[in-house]
Design an enzyme around this catalytic site. Structure first.
Site, PDB file in Angstrom:
ATOM      1  N   ARG A  86       0.779  -1.018  -0.022  1.00 53.15           N
ATOM      2  CA  ARG A  86       0.059  -0.132  -0.029  1.00 53.15           C
ATOM      3  C   ARG A  86       0.837   1.412  -0.020  1.00 53.15           C
ATOM      4  O   ARG A  86       1.773   1.234   0.928  1.00 53.15           O
ATOM      5  CB  ARG A  86      -1.065  -0.116   1.248  1.00 53.15           C
ATOM      6  CG  ARG A  86      -1.751   1.345   1.424  1.00 53.15           C
ATOM      7  CD  ARG A  86      -2.869   1.350   0.774  1.00 53.15           C
ATOM      8  NE  ARG A  86      -3.497   2.699   0.962  1.00 53.15           N
ATOM      9  CZ  ARG A  86      -4.600   3.140   1.460  1.00 53.15           C
ATOM     10  NH1 ARG A  86      -5.241   2.225   2.340  1.00 53.15           N
ATOM     11  NH2 ARG A  86      -5.177   4.353   1.375  1.00 53.15           N
ATOM     12  N   ASP A  98      -6.764  -1.933   1.514  1.00 53.47           N
ATOM     13  CA  ASP A  98      -7.247  -0.902   2.687  1.00 53.47           C
ATOM     14  C   ASP A  98      -7.837  -1.514   3.713  1.00 53.47           C
ATOM     15  O   ASP A  98      -8.685  -2.374   3.664  1.00 53.47           O
ATOM     16  CB  ASP A  98      -8.167   0.182   1.977  1.00 53.47           C
ATOM     17  CG  ASP A  98      -8.754   1.402   2.793  1.00 53.47           C
ATOM     18  OD1 ASP A  98      -7.743   1.752   3.690  1.00 53.47           O
ATOM     19  OD2 ASP A  98      -9.541   2.100   2.595  1.00 53.47           O
ATOM     20  N   ASP A 100      -9.665  -0.677   7.382  1.00 53.04           N
ATOM     21  CA  ASP A 100     -10.153   0.461   8.256  1.00 53.04           C
ATOM     22  C   ASP A 100     -10.618  -0.277   9.733  1.00 53.04           C
ATOM     23  O   ASP A 100     -11.553  -1.291   9.696  1.00 53.04           O
ATOM     24  CB  ASP A 100     -11.166   1.120   7.708  1.00 53.04           C
ATOM     25  CG  ASP A 100     -10.725   2.052   6.545  1.00 53.04           C
ATOM     26  OD1 ASP A 100      -9.559   2.658   6.685  1.00 53.04           O
ATOM     27  OD2 ASP A 100     -11.547   2.152   5.514  1.00 53.04           O
TER      28      ASP A 100
END
Length: 165
Positions: A86, A98, A100
């Site tokens: 990333r 990604d 989260d």
């Protein structure tokens, strides 16, 4: 002894075989210290948000049981993102991975680079639908039931593509 917490993690990828990236991330989440994956959703294909000139995303949500605190969990997720290549060229850029922190128990918390619940989650079908799949009675602190929030996202296109075994 550290107490156990429930956290929900959003996973997404749109580069370098996105399905494989999300599968790899699910396996990597299970290897985090003092953490186990309790559930993971199906995979969903969604259109990009913000910066539109990029490939569609593959998204999923995982439910974790962990003794890691919120900051330690975020730091571990950022480490996994880096291991998967990333980079952060600009906001909403294409990405290999990604991760989260969406929810952490019923915590409402804000500090530099960490807001729980995730501040945009209630506006994103690609988060809400997979979350609802694995936690049908889930409530977003300060917002309300996930099922109710999803009603406000009905115009967003989302395609369920893979069942995770």
């Amino acid at each position: 002894m550290n107490s156990k917490h429930t956290a929900f993690i959003g996973l997404g990828s749109n580069l370098d075989d996105p399905c494989e990236q999300v599968l790899h991330a699910l396996r990597a989440l299970a290897s985090l210290p003092h953490t186990r994956v309790l559930a993971s959703s199906s995979f969903y294909r969604s259109a990009p948000v913000g910066y539109l000139e990029q490939p569609d995303f593959i998204n999923a949500v995982a439910q974790l049981e962990t003794t890691l605190g919120p900051r330690a969990l975020l730091d571990a997720l950022l480490g996994l993102e880096r291991e998967c290549g990333r980079t952060r060229e600009f906001r909403n850029a294409p990405r290999t991975l990604d991760l989260d922190v969406l929810l952490y128990d019923d915590l409402r918390h804000h500090e530099h680079c960490l807001t729980i619940p995730h501040p945009q989650m209630h506006l994103r079908a690609f988060v809400l639908r997979p979350l609802l799949e694995i936690a049908p009675d889930c409530v977003i602190p300060g917002v309300g039931a996930v099922a109710e929030a999803l009603l406000g996202c009905q115009q967003q296109q989302l395609e369920r593509i893979v069942d995770v075994v």
